[in-house]
Scaffold this motif. Sequence first.
Motif: not given
Length: 244
Positions: A140-162
């Motif tokens: 459920k991280a399809m959109e970017v959480s807006d840091l200017t509004k102190n928003e967070e989602n799963f991608a804020t603290r977790n990563a799955n790169g290549s």
Amino acid sequence: RWANDGDVNSLDPYARNETFLLAFLQNIYEPLARRNKELQLEPALAEKWGQVSPTRWFFDLRRDVKFHDGSSFNADDVVFSINRANGKGSNMQTYFSTMKEIVKVNDYRVEVETNVPDPLLASKWAQIFIMSKTWAEKNKAMEVSDLTKNEENFATRNANGSGPFVVKTREPDVKTVLVRNEAWWDKKVEHNLGTVEFSRVANAATRVAALRAGQIDMMYTVPPQDTETLAKDENTKVIEGPET
């Protein structure tokens, strides 16, 4: 082991258009084309790119690339990532000012239509890192959480790169530990790092003391008032030069 006065604000590659954050995350995520040590573009997740017309670009994608969770990379991830980076909450939208649309041609080719000729498109997108569409949807991280509004989602603290390093642990404002990605597609590894520990040490004097005591191996930034003293210390080396 290294330390900086500030932390990486988010593990989401589109959360901030900031040099420190982007440089750190490029160890985890990868762009279509990356910059080498001479700052020239070279292939990364795209093996080839170019223009089929003044307003249409193509990117031929690398095959057999795996994300850190073992899933395969393809054109769906590129289309998703570009649209996500140009969407709600993203701080990277300036890189897409000329983009009209991006389309999937097949699993390993995408094409980009621009509103006007943009010869710098591939160069600008060296700052845009590609995410896994499946992973983002699953968490459920399809959109970017807006840091200017102190928003967070799963991608804020977790990563799955290549990329060449995988996030092992993440403690915001304390420590982030990365480990070498043994399954990385690029075999031209030019380092001997297995584990990297990045700590936030806000106080400059504490950071310098930790370096001189051998508690960390490197720090960035170096306090200007301590540069001369550190340069004279036979156990430390100050590396100086212009930045981009």
